[in-house]
Design an enzyme around this catalytic site. Structure first.
Site, PDB file in Angstrom:
ATOM      1  N   SER A  67       0.780 -10.471   1.678  1.00  0.00           N
ATOM      2  CA  SER A  67       1.442  -9.957   0.473  1.00  0.00           C
ATOM      3  C   SER A  67       0.482  -9.269  -0.477  1.00  0.00           C
ATOM      4  O   SER A  67       0.891  -8.847  -1.565  1.00  0.00           O
ATOM      5  CB  SER A  67       2.127 -11.108  -0.274  1.00  0.00           C
ATOM      6  OG  SER A  67       3.106 -11.679   0.527  1.00  0.00           O
ATOM      7  N   THR A  69      -3.013 -10.636  -0.773  1.00  0.00           N
ATOM      8  CA  THR A  69      -3.982 -11.674  -1.174  1.00  0.00           C
ATOM      9  C   THR A  69      -5.388 -11.096  -1.334  1.00  0.00           C
ATOM     10  O   THR A  69      -6.083 -11.389  -2.318  1.00  0.00           O
ATOM     11  CB  THR A  69      -4.046 -12.775  -0.091  1.00  0.00           C
ATOM     12  OG1 THR A  69      -2.745 -12.998   0.428  1.00  0.00           O
ATOM     13  CG2 THR A  69      -4.633 -14.046  -0.638  1.00  0.00           C
ATOM     14  N   THR A  70      -5.802 -10.287  -0.373  1.00  0.00           N
ATOM     15  CA  THR A  70      -7.176  -9.762  -0.369  1.00  0.00           C
ATOM     16  C   THR A  70      -7.413  -8.929  -1.632  1.00  0.00           C
ATOM     17  O   THR A  70      -8.453  -9.039  -2.286  1.00  0.00           O
ATOM     18  CB  THR A  70      -7.379  -8.871   0.881  1.00  0.00           C
ATOM     19  OG1 THR A  70      -6.798  -9.531   1.999  1.00  0.00           O
ATOM     20  CG2 THR A  70      -8.831  -8.593   1.144  1.00  0.00           C
ATOM     21  N   HIS A 132      -2.119 -20.462   0.543  1.00  0.00           N
ATOM     22  CA  HIS A 132      -0.799 -19.957   0.933  1.00  0.00           C
ATOM     23  C   HIS A 132       0.275 -21.041   0.735  1.00  0.00           C
ATOM     24  O   HIS A 132       1.435 -20.817   1.083  1.00  0.00           O
ATOM     25  CB  HIS A 132      -0.796 -19.553   2.406  1.00  0.00           C
ATOM     26  CG  HIS A 132      -1.539 -18.278   2.697  1.00  0.00           C
ATOM     27  ND1 HIS A 132      -1.469 -17.164   1.896  1.00  0.00           N
ATOM     28  CD2 HIS A 132      -2.350 -17.941   3.731  1.00  0.00           C
ATOM     29  CE1 HIS A 132      -2.211 -16.202   2.423  1.00  0.00           C
ATOM     30  NE2 HIS A 132      -2.762 -16.639   3.515  1.00  0.00           N
ATOM     31  N   ARG A 154       5.441  -9.488  -2.253  1.00  0.00           N
ATOM     32  CA  ARG A 154       5.569  -8.138  -1.709  1.00  0.00           C
ATOM     33  C   ARG A 154       6.943  -7.971  -1.085  1.00  0.00           C
ATOM     34  O   ARG A 154       7.523  -8.946  -0.563  1.00  0.00           O
ATOM     35  CB  ARG A 154       4.489  -7.966  -0.639  1.00  0.00           C
ATOM     36  CG  ARG A 154       4.363  -6.572  -0.116  1.00  0.00           C
ATOM     37  CD  ARG A 154       3.242  -6.488   0.917  1.00  0.00           C
ATOM     38  NE  ARG A 154       2.939  -5.110   1.213  1.00  0.00           N
ATOM     39  CZ  ARG A 154       2.111  -4.712   2.155  1.00  0.00           C
ATOM     40  NH1 ARG A 154       1.469  -5.602   2.885  1.00  0.00           N
ATOM     41  NH2 ARG A 154       1.906  -3.435   2.369  1.00  0.00           N
ATOM     42  N   SER A 162       3.311  -5.869   7.989  1.00  0.00           N
ATOM     43  CA  SER A 162       1.901  -6.203   7.848  1.00  0.00           C
ATOM     44  C   SER A 162       1.590  -7.436   8.700  1.00  0.00           C
ATOM     45  O   SER A 162       0.582  -7.500   9.405  1.00  0.00           O
ATOM     46  CB  SER A 162       1.595  -6.478   6.370  1.00  0.00           C
ATOM     47  OG  SER A 162       0.233  -6.695   6.177  1.00  0.00           O
ATOM     48  N   GLY A 288      -2.248  -0.375   3.619  1.00  0.00           N
ATOM     49  CA  GLY A 288      -2.171  -0.576   2.172  1.00  0.00           C
ATOM     50  C   GLY A 288      -1.161   0.314   1.470  1.00  0.00           C
ATOM     51  O   GLY A 288      -1.426   0.811   0.383  1.00  0.00           O
TER      52      GLY A 288
HETATM   53  P1  A3P Z   1      -0.736  -3.492   5.344  1.00  0.00           P
HETATM   54  O1  A3P Z   1      -0.777  -4.263   6.624  1.00  0.00           O
HETATM   55  O2  A3P Z   1       0.654  -3.062   4.984  1.00  0.00           O
HETATM   56  O3  A3P Z   1      -1.700  -2.364   5.314  1.00  0.00           O
HETATM   57  P2  A3P Z   1      -3.163 -10.043   2.684  1.00  0.00           P
HETATM   58  O4  A3P Z   1      -4.355  -9.648   1.908  1.00  0.00           O
HETATM   59  O5  A3P Z   1      -2.246 -10.969   1.923  1.00  0.00           O
HETATM   60  O6  A3P Z   1      -3.513 -10.543   4.026  1.00  0.00           O
HETATM   61  O7  A3P Z   1      -2.300  -8.724   2.860  1.00  0.00           O
HETATM   62  C1  A3P Z   1      -2.780  -7.678   3.643  1.00  0.00           C
HETATM   63  C2  A3P Z   1      -2.090  -6.411   3.225  1.00  0.00           C
HETATM   64  O8  A3P Z   1      -2.648  -5.943   1.983  1.00  0.00           O
HETATM   65  C3  A3P Z   1      -2.330  -5.306   4.238  1.00  0.00           C
HETATM   66  O9  A3P Z   1      -1.177  -4.481   4.171  1.00  0.00           O
HETATM   67  C4  A3P Z   1      -3.561  -4.641   3.648  1.00  0.00           C
HETATM   68  O10 A3P Z   1      -3.784  -3.332   4.127  1.00  0.00           O
HETATM   69  C5  A3P Z   1      -3.222  -4.655   2.178  1.00  0.00           C
HETATM   70  N1  A3P Z   1      -4.414  -4.534   1.328  1.00  0.00           N
HETATM   71  C6  A3P Z   1      -5.629  -5.101   1.490  1.00  0.00           C
HETATM   72  N2  A3P Z   1      -6.452  -4.744   0.518  1.00  0.00           N
HETATM   73  C7  A3P Z   1      -5.770  -3.919  -0.291  1.00  0.00           C
HETATM   74  C8  A3P Z   1      -6.104  -3.201  -1.489  1.00  0.00           C
HETATM   75  N3  A3P Z   1      -7.308  -3.264  -2.025  1.00  0.00           N
HETATM   76  N4  A3P Z   1      -5.144  -2.449  -2.059  1.00  0.00           N
HETATM   77  C9  A3P Z   1      -3.904  -2.373  -1.518  1.00  0.00           C
HETATM   78  N5  A3P Z   1      -3.533  -3.020  -0.398  1.00  0.00           N
HETATM   79  C10 A3P Z   1      -4.452  -3.789   0.212  1.00  0.00           C
END
Ligand code: A3P
Length: 320
Positions: A67, A69-70, A132, A154, A162, A288
Site C-alpha cells: 500500500s 509502506t516503503t 502490517h 491504497r 502490486s 509506483g
Molecule cells: P507498484 O507495485 O504498484 O509499483 P509497499 O511499500 O507497501 O510494499 O508497496 C509497494 C508499492 O509502492 C509498489 O507499487 C511500489 O512501486 C510503490 N512505491 C515504492 N516506493 C514508492 C515511492 N517512493 N513513491 C511511490 N510509490 C512507491
C-alpha cells in the site's frame, strides 16, 4: 499442515496447529485472531504482541502490504530526522540504506528469528517502527500509550496488482491470467496476507476518527497527487511542523525529492542489494503509479472487486 511446515514456530506450535489454515501461492496462511497471517511471521507476531512495550514518543507505521509502506517509511524517517540529517545532504542514510532497514518491521525484523527480547531501549528517540498487523492485534501497550500511528491505504485494485507482482515475480512458472484470477478470488474471500483487506482498513479508519491526535490515515493516491500538502500534514501530525524558514528554504521539496519513487528506485542500494536472501530491494520499487490495474484486470474482475469494496466500505466515509 504438519509440524515441519515452513517457518513453523516450535514455541507456539500447539497454538499454531489449532488454527485454520489456507494456501496462498507458495505460502501457508493461518487465521489468527480473525486475520490471515503468513506462517513464517506468526512467531514474530506473537512475540511482538507479548513483549513489546511502547513509549509515548514512538511512531508506528501501519500498513496493509503493498500500500506504500516503503514510501511512508522513507518520508517519516526523513521528516523526523531532518534537523540533524538534511534531506539534501550527500550522506543522507536513505542514499545508502533501503527504507526497510531504517524503519524495521516488528514481526519480520525485530521479533523475527525467535527473538523475544530485542534491545530497543537505546534506539534514537523517537523510535520508528512498522507493522502490517491490524489495529486490533497490536500489543496492548500501543493502545494504552500515547504513541502515534500513521496508516497508509491504497486503492485495492492497485494494491492487488502490486501484490500480484510481488508474489509472482520471483517465480518463473506462473500462468499470468490464472494467477490474477486466483488472487482476485482469494481477495474476495478475505484470504490474503494480513487480510481481509476491508477489516484491516476499516479498523484503522475508525480509530483514526476516534483518535485524530494519535492516528493519521493517509491515502497513497493523495500523496501521489500532492506530496507537498500531505508532507505538511504528516509533519504536523508527527509534532514537528515545518517552520516558515524551512518552507522558504525548500525543505519539503527536498524531502519529497529524496523519497520519490524515481530517486529511490535509481539508488545503487535499491538496484543491486537484497533486503533478505531472495528478496531484492528492487522488488519494492516496481512502477509506483496510480491506476496500473487497468492493464491487468478484466472488466468482470474490476466489477466484482468494486462491488465488494462498495459493500464493505458503505457509509464508512472511505473513498477509493
Ligand atoms: P507498484 O507495485 O504498484 O509499483 P509497499 O511499500 O507497501 O510494499 O508497496 C509497494 C508499492 O509502492 C509498489 O507499487 C511500489 O512501486 C510503490 N512505491 C515504492 N516506493 C514508492 C515511492 N517512493 N513513491 C511511490 N510509490 C512507491
Amino acid at each position: 499442515i504438519t509440524e515441519g511446515e515452513e517457518g513453523m514456530s516450535k514455541k507456539y506450535k500447539e497454538l499454531v496447529l489449532s488454527l485454520p489454515c489456507a494456501k496462498f501461492w507458495d505460502h501457508i496462511l493461518y487465521k489468527y485472531q480473525g486475520y490471515w497471517m503468513p506462517s513464517r511471521q506468526l512467531n514474530g507476531i506473537i512475540s511482538f504482541q507479548k513483549y513489546f512495550k511502547a513509549q509515548n514518543s514512538d511512531i508506528i507505521l501501519c500498513t496493509f502490504p503493498k500500500s506504500g509502506t516503503t514510501w511512508l517509511k522513507a518520508l517519516v524517517y526523513t521528516t523526523l530526522n531532518r534537523s540533524h540529517c538534511a534531506p539534501n545532504s550527500a550522506t543522507h542514510p536513505l542514499l545508502a540504506c533501503n527504507p526497510h532497514n531504517l524503519v524495521p518491521y516488528f514481526e519480520m525484523q525485530i521479533y523475527g528469528d525467535e527473538n523475544e527480547n530485542p534491545n530497543l531501549e537505546n534506539l534514537p528517540n523517537p523510535r520508528i517502527f512498522a507493522t502490517h498487523l491490524p489495529f486490533s492485534l497490536l500489543p496492548p501497550s500501543i493502545s494504552y500509550s500515547n504513541c502515534r500511528i500513521v496508516y497508509i491505504c491504497r486503492n485495492p485494485l492497485d494494491q492487488l496488482i502490486s501484490y500480484w507482482y510481488f508474489f509472482t515475480s520471483p517465480s518463473p512458472n506462473y500462468n499470468e491470467t490464472n494467477s490474477i484470477e486466483e488472487l482476485v478470488k482469494m481477495f474476495e474471500e478475505g484470504i490474503c496476507m494480513y487480510g481481509p483487506f476491508w477489516d484491516h482498513v476499516l479498523e484503522y479508519w475508525n480509530k483514526s476518527i476516534e483518535r485524530k491526535d494519535r492516528i493519521l490515515f493517509l491515502y497513497y493516491e493523495d500523496l501521489k497527487e500532492d506530496i507537498i500538502s500531505q508532507s505538511i500534514r504528516l509533519a504536523d501530525f508527527l509534532g514537528l511542523p515545518f517552520s516558515e524558514e524551512e518552507k522558504d528554504k525548500g525543505v519539503i521539496e527536498d524531502i519529497s525529492r529524496l523519497c520519490s519513487f524515481r530517486n529511490l528506485k535509481e539508488l545503487e542500494v535499491n538496484k543491486s542489494e537484497d533486503l533478505w536472501p531472495g528478496v531484492p530491494n528492487n522488488i519494492f520499487f516496481r512502477k509506483g503509479e496510480v491506476g496500473d490495474w487497468v492493464n491487468h484486470l478484466s472488466p468482470a474482475m474490476v466489477e466484482k472487486i468494486k462491488k465488494l469494496v462498495e459493500e464493505k466500505f458503505k457509509d464508512s466515509g472511505i473513498t477509493f
